[in-house]
Write an enzyme that holds these catalytic residues in place. Structure first.
Site, PDB file in Angstrom:
ATOM      1  N   SER A 182       1.385   3.539  -2.433  1.00 36.62           N
ATOM      2  CA  SER A 182       1.122   4.581  -3.424  1.00 36.62           C
ATOM      3  C   SER A 182       0.653   5.894  -2.807  1.00 36.62           C
ATOM      4  O   SER A 182       0.652   6.929  -3.487  1.00 36.62           O
ATOM      5  CB  SER A 182       0.077   4.091  -4.436  1.00 36.62           C
ATOM      6  OG  SER A 182      -1.149   3.786  -3.781  1.00 36.62           O
ATOM      7  N   SER A 183       0.257   5.876  -1.541  1.00 37.83           N
ATOM      8  CA  SER A 183      -0.239   7.102  -0.916  1.00 37.83           C
ATOM      9  C   SER A 183      -0.154   6.988   0.604  1.00 37.83           C
ATOM     10  O   SER A 183       0.128   5.911   1.147  1.00 37.83           O
ATOM     11  CB  SER A 183      -1.698   7.370  -1.330  1.00 37.83           C
ATOM     12  OG  SER A 183      -2.546   6.330  -0.881  1.00 37.83           O
ATOM     13  N   GLY A 184      -0.405   8.104   1.275  1.00 41.80           N
ATOM     14  CA  GLY A 184      -0.557   8.120   2.725  1.00 41.80           C
ATOM     15  C   GLY A 184       0.621   7.575   3.501  1.00 41.80           C
ATOM     16  O   GLY A 184       1.791   7.845   3.190  1.00 41.80           O
ATOM     17  N   SER A 234      -1.317  -1.124  12.624  1.00 38.43           N
ATOM     18  CA  SER A 234      -2.587  -1.252  13.327  1.00 38.43           C
ATOM     19  C   SER A 234      -3.204   0.137  13.432  1.00 38.43           C
ATOM     20  O   SER A 234      -3.193   0.909  12.478  1.00 38.43           O
ATOM     21  CB  SER A 234      -2.364  -1.895  14.699  1.00 38.43           C
ATOM     22  OG  SER A 234      -3.556  -2.016  15.420  1.00 38.43           O
ATOM     23  N   GLY A 276       0.815  -1.216   0.000  1.00 36.01           N
ATOM     24  CA  GLY A 276       0.000   0.000   0.000  1.00 36.01           C
ATOM     25  C   GLY A 276       0.843   1.258   0.000  1.00 36.01           C
ATOM     26  O   GLY A 276       0.577   2.204   0.741  1.00 36.01           O
ATOM     27  N   ASN A 282      -3.343  12.604   8.624  1.00 33.68           N
ATOM     28  CA  ASN A 282      -3.815  13.433   7.520  1.00 33.68           C
ATOM     29  C   ASN A 282      -3.581  12.728   6.184  1.00 33.68           C
ATOM     30  O   ASN A 282      -2.618  12.984   5.462  1.00 33.68           O
ATOM     31  CB  ASN A 282      -3.101  14.785   7.550  1.00 33.68           C
ATOM     32  CG  ASN A 282      -3.729  15.788   6.591  1.00 33.68           C
ATOM     33  OD1 ASN A 282      -4.610  15.449   5.821  1.00 33.68           O
ATOM     34  ND2 ASN A 282      -3.275  17.013   6.657  1.00 33.68           N
ATOM     35  N   THR A 283      -4.484  11.797   5.890  1.00 33.49           N
ATOM     36  CA  THR A 283      -4.443  11.033   4.638  1.00 33.49           C
ATOM     37  C   THR A 283      -5.839  11.079   4.024  1.00 33.49           C
ATOM     38  O   THR A 283      -6.714  11.806   4.484  1.00 33.49           O
ATOM     39  CB  THR A 283      -4.057   9.566   4.915  1.00 33.49           C
ATOM     40  OG1 THR A 283      -5.098   8.960   5.698  1.00 33.49           O
ATOM     41  CG2 THR A 283      -2.733   9.478   5.678  1.00 33.49           C
ATOM     42  N   ALA A 328     -12.741  -4.009  14.509  1.00 33.15           N
ATOM     43  CA  ALA A 328     -12.598  -5.449  14.701  1.00 33.15           C
ATOM     44  C   ALA A 328     -11.418  -5.990  13.901  1.00 33.15           C
ATOM     45  O   ALA A 328     -10.666  -6.854  14.378  1.00 33.15           O
ATOM     46  CB  ALA A 328     -13.891  -6.162  14.285  1.00 33.15           C
ATOM     47  N   SER A 329     -11.222  -5.467  12.687  1.00 28.23           N
ATOM     48  CA  SER A 329     -10.088  -5.933  11.873  1.00 28.23           C
ATOM     49  C   SER A 329      -8.764  -5.550  12.515  1.00 28.23           C
ATOM     50  O   SER A 329      -7.806  -6.337  12.485  1.00 28.23           O
ATOM     51  CB  SER A 329     -10.195  -5.389  10.448  1.00 28.23           C
ATOM     52  OG  SER A 329      -9.868  -4.011  10.364  1.00 28.23           O
ATOM     53  N   LYS A 330      -8.696  -4.371  13.111  1.00 33.59           N
ATOM     54  CA  LYS A 330      -7.444  -3.949  13.755  1.00 33.59           C
ATOM     55  C   LYS A 330      -7.234  -4.656  15.085  1.00 33.59           C
ATOM     56  O   LYS A 330      -6.089  -4.959  15.462  1.00 33.59           O
ATOM     57  CB  LYS A 330      -7.440  -2.427  13.921  1.00 33.59           C
ATOM     58  CG  LYS A 330      -7.367  -1.659  12.606  1.00 33.59           C
ATOM     59  CD  LYS A 330      -6.133  -2.062  11.786  1.00 33.59           C
ATOM     60  CE  LYS A 330      -6.005  -1.250  10.505  1.00 33.59           C
ATOM     61  NZ  LYS A 330      -4.815  -1.643   9.711  1.00 33.59           N
ATOM     62  N   TYR A 375     -14.180  -2.036  11.018  1.00 33.42           N
ATOM     63  CA  TYR A 375     -12.771  -1.650  10.886  1.00 33.42           C
ATOM     64  C   TYR A 375     -12.021  -1.894  12.199  1.00 33.42           C
ATOM     65  O   TYR A 375     -10.921  -2.447  12.199  1.00 33.42           O
ATOM     66  CB  TYR A 375     -12.677  -0.179  10.490  1.00 33.42           C
ATOM     67  CG  TYR A 375     -11.256   0.328  10.359  1.00 33.42           C
ATOM     68  CD1 TYR A 375     -10.482   0.012   9.247  1.00 33.42           C
ATOM     69  CD2 TYR A 375     -10.689   1.131  11.348  1.00 33.42           C
ATOM     70  CE1 TYR A 375      -9.183   0.472   9.117  1.00 33.42           C
ATOM     71  CE2 TYR A 375      -9.392   1.594  11.230  1.00 33.42           C
ATOM     72  CZ  TYR A 375      -8.640   1.265  10.113  1.00 33.42           C
ATOM     73  OH  TYR A 375      -7.351   1.712  10.000  1.00 33.42           O
ATOM     74  N   ASP A 407      -1.788  -7.311  -5.098  1.00 31.13           N
ATOM     75  CA  ASP A 407      -3.103  -7.278  -4.462  1.00 31.13           C
ATOM     76  C   ASP A 407      -3.051  -8.212  -3.263  1.00 31.13           C
ATOM     77  O   ASP A 407      -2.984  -9.436  -3.433  1.00 31.13           O
ATOM     78  CB  ASP A 407      -4.171  -7.726  -5.462  1.00 31.13           C
ATOM     79  CG  ASP A 407      -5.578  -7.730  -4.865  1.00 31.13           C
ATOM     80  OD1 ASP A 407      -5.731  -7.360  -3.685  1.00 31.13           O
ATOM     81  OD2 ASP A 407      -6.519  -8.111  -5.583  1.00 31.13           O
TER      82      ASP A 407
END
Length: 271
Positions: free
Chosen positions: A14-16, A132, A12, A180-181, A148-150, A146, A54
């Site tokens: 490409s950004s943030g 996390s 991941g 700030n994303t 719960a996933s973390k 969300y 992916d």
């Protein structure tokens, strides 16, 4: 081709946070491979090789990890950053929507980890850094799926760390707060919205928009990721930014009643 520099693989990127951490690791002396689902749409990053990946696909993960090891000879640090946000009441998300989120945020981390671990064990060293969130240890109304996933990533990482330490590998957690994303704008919305939650959800959206806008710069989180990658004696958990530090302290020391009240106040919940 092999390299004498340590190799970091960042998902991941490409950004943030992913983009900032890939650049920061390259600046810190790593050979960095950053991934994105479609690198043709990503801006070039100085000192970073971009690779299509992916994390929701077993085949894509296996191919990418094999390519990195084939090109560079090893992987020393894996930063599991790729993820999906999700905003909405728990009752408003279908099971299928929740499964899509877990397939990226949880099973994506597991796929990547399972793919790199044999190589890290063979070389006798490695660090797996899982991104996390403070909602990995805090409740987050209107982000239940969300959160719960973390929470799942927290339990997985801590358990994994105990298993792999004997092989010279560490599994570490970085826990940012509001950053700030494009998180809020890019988060999925309920696929089964209910009118009974609409007003509170809109209030939560406004709060999140403001919090993200005023949140920490991704570079702050990237600095913590570099520390996790390079500390001689790494910690299991790294909070990133002052808000995350305060949240962690509150979780540890506040009485249950006070903590509950603060969560409701923060999220502008009645009662």
């Amino acid at each position: 081709m092999t390299t004498l520099r340590p190799v970091a693989l960042v998902t991941g990127a490409s950004s943030g946070i992913g983009k900032a951490s890939a650049l920061a690791l390259a600046e810190a002396g790593f050979e960095v491979v950053g991934t994105s689902r479609d690198t043709s749409r990503a801006d070039p990053l100085d000192g970073v090789t971009l690779l299509d990946l992916d994390v929701a696909s077993d085949a894509s993960v296996a191919t990418a990890v094999r390519d990195v090891i084939g090109r560079l000879g090893r992987i020393d640090v894996l930063v599991n950053n790729a993820g999906m946000g999700a905003i909405g009441a728990a009752e408003e998300s279908s099971l299928a929507q929740a499964q899509d989120i877990f397939n990226v945020n949880v099973f994506g981390v597991m796929r990547m980890t399972t793919a790199v671990l044999p190589h890290m064990r063979a070389q006798g060293r490695g660090r797996i850094i899982n991104i996390s969130s403070v909602v990995g240890f805090l409740p987050s109304p209107y982000m239940a799926v969300y959160a719960a996933s973390k929470h799942a990533i927290e339990g997985y990482s801590e358990s994994l760390d105990h298993e792999v330490r004997v092989h010279g590998v560490r599994a570490l957690l970085v826990e940012p707060a509001y950053t700030n994303t494009g998180f809020e704008a890019n988060s999925s919305r309920p696929d089964t919205p209910l009118q009974v939650y609409a007003d509170q959800r809109r209030a939560f959206d406004r709060m999140m928009e403001s919090a993200i806008r005023d949140g920490d710069d991704p570079a702050i989180v990237a600095e913590v990721i570099v520390a996790a990658a390079t500390d001689p004696k790494p910690k299991l958990r790294y909070t990133a930014g002052p808000t995350a530090g305060r949240a962690s302290l509150l979780r540890r020391i506040a009485p249950a009643r006070v903590f509950d009240q603060q969560i409701r106040k923060l999220n502008q919940l009645a009662g």
